[in-house]
Motif scaffolding. Sequence first.
Motif, PDB file in Angstrom:
ATOM      1  N   GLY B 122     -50.769  57.722  15.643  1.00 19.96           N
ATOM      2  CA  GLY B 122     -49.658  57.296  16.497  1.00 19.96           C
ATOM      3  C   GLY B 122     -49.641  58.052  17.823  1.00 19.96           C
ATOM      4  N   TRP B 182     -39.689  63.699   6.620  1.00 23.35           N
ATOM      5  CA  TRP B 182     -38.867  62.547   7.029  1.00 23.35           C
ATOM      6  C   TRP B 182     -37.483  62.957   7.529  1.00 23.35           C
ATOM      7  CZ3 TRP B 182     -43.134  60.250   6.639  1.00 23.35           C
ATOM      8  CH2 TRP B 182     -43.954  60.425   5.510  1.00 23.35           C
ATOM      9  N   ASP B 199     -41.938  58.593  15.673  1.00 26.87           N
ATOM     10  CA  ASP B 199     -40.866  58.670  14.682  1.00 26.87           C
ATOM     11  C   ASP B 199     -41.491  58.602  13.291  1.00 26.87           C
ATOM     12  OD1 ASP B 199     -38.701  58.490  13.060  1.00 26.87           O
ATOM     13  OD2 ASP B 199     -37.697  56.887  14.220  1.00 26.87           O
ATOM     14  N   ARG B 201     -40.327  58.492  10.446  1.00 20.20           N
ATOM     15  CA  ARG B 201     -39.754  57.576   9.455  1.00 20.20           C
ATOM     16  C   ARG B 201     -40.464  56.225   9.465  1.00 20.20           C
ATOM     17  NH1 ARG B 201     -34.059  60.211  10.699  1.00 20.20           N
ATOM     18  NH2 ARG B 201     -35.159  60.174  12.684  1.00 20.20           N
ATOM     19  N   GLU B 202     -41.038  55.907  10.602  1.00 23.11           N
ATOM     20  CA  GLU B 202     -41.782  54.641  10.661  1.00 23.11           C
ATOM     21  C   GLU B 202     -43.131  54.731   9.952  1.00 23.11           C
ATOM     22  OE1 GLU B 202     -42.017  53.531  14.763  1.00 23.11           O
ATOM     23  OE2 GLU B 202     -39.820  53.422  14.945  1.00 23.11           O
ATOM     24  N   LEU B 203     -43.553  55.966   9.669  1.00 24.08           N
ATOM     25  CA  LEU B 203     -44.843  56.141   8.992  1.00 24.08           C
ATOM     26  C   LEU B 203     -44.677  56.242   7.479  1.00 24.08           C
ATOM     27  CD1 LEU B 203     -46.416  58.910  11.292  1.00 24.08           C
ATOM     28  CD2 LEU B 203     -46.568  56.423  11.542  1.00 24.08           C
ATOM     29  N   ARG B 204     -43.414  56.332   7.057  1.00 24.06           N
ATOM     30  CA  ARG B 204     -43.185  56.693   5.663  1.00 24.06           C
ATOM     31  C   ARG B 204     -43.777  55.690   4.666  1.00 24.06           C
ATOM     32  NH1 ARG B 204     -38.065  59.451   2.634  1.00 24.06           N
ATOM     33  NH2 ARG B 204     -39.287  59.896   0.788  1.00 24.06           N
ATOM     34  N   SER B 205     -43.634  54.409   4.941  1.00 23.73           N
ATOM     35  CA  SER B 205     -44.114  53.454   3.935  1.00 23.73           C
ATOM     36  C   SER B 205     -45.641  53.519   3.833  1.00 23.73           C
ATOM     37  CB  SER B 205     -43.632  52.035   4.254  1.00 23.73           C
ATOM     38  OG  SER B 205     -44.128  51.645   5.510  1.00 23.73           O
TER      39      SER B 205
END
Lengths: 98, 260, 335
Positions: B122, B182, B199, B201-205
């Motif tokens: 990213g 996160w 961010d 949190r956008e990588l979490r999945s």
Amino acid sequence: MNATTLKDWPLWEVFVRSKQGIEHKHCGSLHAADAAQALHMARDVYTRRQEGVSIWVVPSAKITASNPDDKGELFDPASDKIYRHPSFYEIPDEVGHM
Amino acid sequence: MKANAAYLLHLADNAVVLGQRNSEWCGHGPILEEDIALANMSLDMIGQARLLYQLAATRIGGDASEDRLAYFRDASEYRNYTLLELPHNGPLVGYAVADRDYATTTVRNFLYGALMVLLWDGLQKSADEDLAAIAAKSLKEASYHLHHSRDWLIRFGDGTEESHARAQAAVDHLFAYSEEFWSDSVAESAAVDAGVGVDLRELRSAWDALVDETLTEAKLARPEVKGYLPSGKNGAHSEHLSYLLGEMQVLARAHPGGTW
Amino acid sequence: MYTQSMDIPDAAEKGPPESASAASELANAFEARIDADGRIEPQDWMPDNYRQTLVRQISQHAHSEIVGMLPEGNWISRAPSLKRKAILIAKVQDEAGHGLYLYSAAETLGTSREQMLEGLHSGRAKYSSIFNYPTLTWADVGVIGWLVDGAAIMNQVPLCRCSYGPYARAMVRVCKEESFHQRQGYEALLVMMKGTDEQRAMVQDATNRYWWKCLAMFGPPAADSPHSALAMRWGIKRISNDELRQKFVDATVPQAKVLGVTLPDPDLKWNEARQHYDYGEIDWQEFWTTVAGNGPCNKERLATRVKAHSDGQWVRDAAMAYARKYRERTITEAV
């Protein structure tokens, strides 16, 4: 699991291509549990100084080598076949490079 | 666009702390080949830390330098994930630390590696061109680190009874620390708002998918995480970081006017 | 990289070379090739004693690399700058690599790495005694690079022409990588000498502690060295201990001058007639005490290697168990 000691980590021969267009060259060996691991370890052991762009690993046990005792019969007969080499033939200078 | 220094320091601290931890194995690895591999990874981490500290130093100005930032900030000023400062063993207090456990080392490298592959990817598109360049270089290193730790984790999980038990214990011990990835931090939020950070949190999945897929292949269970949320990236560390820095910084601080 | 102890017999080693078979045709062919400065390869016939001498020498050499990681590794965590930390990790890692190359070379003689490690861990096999001394300050790291690696290089370069092909080839690789070790050590000291008084004192102190130990590293004079004559005959060793030591002293004195340290030997002076530096008497008693296992760090060094190996057992087991389970699935050779 006492039976599985380092003895069982087989030996691998490592061949490295130093740059595109050059052949793979033998550079040494290492121990690894399997081929995938041997490839990784070869990267870490033998290409720390940018020595390579491609690696082959081969189980050492799979290499069949000629017997040194046969060196005479295998290789000596080629020694008198000097007509196989370009320098054996004399070409007039005016022909230039051939 | 320039990333804020605090964000760069967070990334640099992560790299230096894990590089310091992993280099503790140098000379003590489970087999020569692996000793060499792990040293390569430590060198990558130290290299990343240096680039990031150097960049941070230019942003901070004054007498800031790579080594001032690494050696003359205290534990409370460090902004690394708590996960990375833990010793190479199970849940023990700092002065009861026991032998190094390679399963702990491997699981930590895997959890962090899985994150960094996504984060560096990213950050390649960061509006901060200097940071984007560091990210592009670091991504290749992180990909190898992930590959390496993932490979070992699967071998441990699906190897012997002992290795499985050690790997599961390490996962159980360390997984909760990944929750910190996160959570919020001021530096990250500022970097995201400015378009220079990612961010998480956008990588979490994607991280979850990578981790779950690996744990399944390794025949390991993902533990349920609840309760305490570590926050090293906000400066609230475990007891271990002070020991780590105490050792790392001792010589530099004993000779503040020295040249090395 | 470090090679002194190759002249020291391992504890369990048996007596003199066999010589009865020298009459055989194979032995003659072997001797003829040695005389012609030819190379011996793994599958060639070789006298048992040549094989044993090589295994002993190469494995001692490999053990020295691996044990040698510890005194310098001692300072990785406290390296005073990130640059020096990276340099030191790379250097200690190189030593692991050198050990690995050398174990591999010895394995071509039919002795497995596991067997060699067993020799080390049981205390039977020797390694360079220089590593049984402590690294007390950061300057020791620089001095080890400058003096210990410097002494080792004197030994190594001739080994690139060793009669045994795999050893010679391993040494070529080692020497190539080694050239940075001595330079980085010396450069680290140069930088410290430009620093504070405390730093300069540190460099002088480390030089004082290591100088005599480095001279002893070359091993006893040829007369006292049980393996030298045969090793020379076979081209396993090319230059005598005393000759190498003299070469080292001659090379080091001017380096010390540039660095700005004194070498702790009142007898050290240029001899116009010999065109070499004279130096004082080496304390061989201390050398033999350390070789015998009673130096300051022998027990720590060995126990640490044993522990690393035994702690790693479950890791090696796991990798092997996994490989066995999935042997058919892991055909991922690169082409």
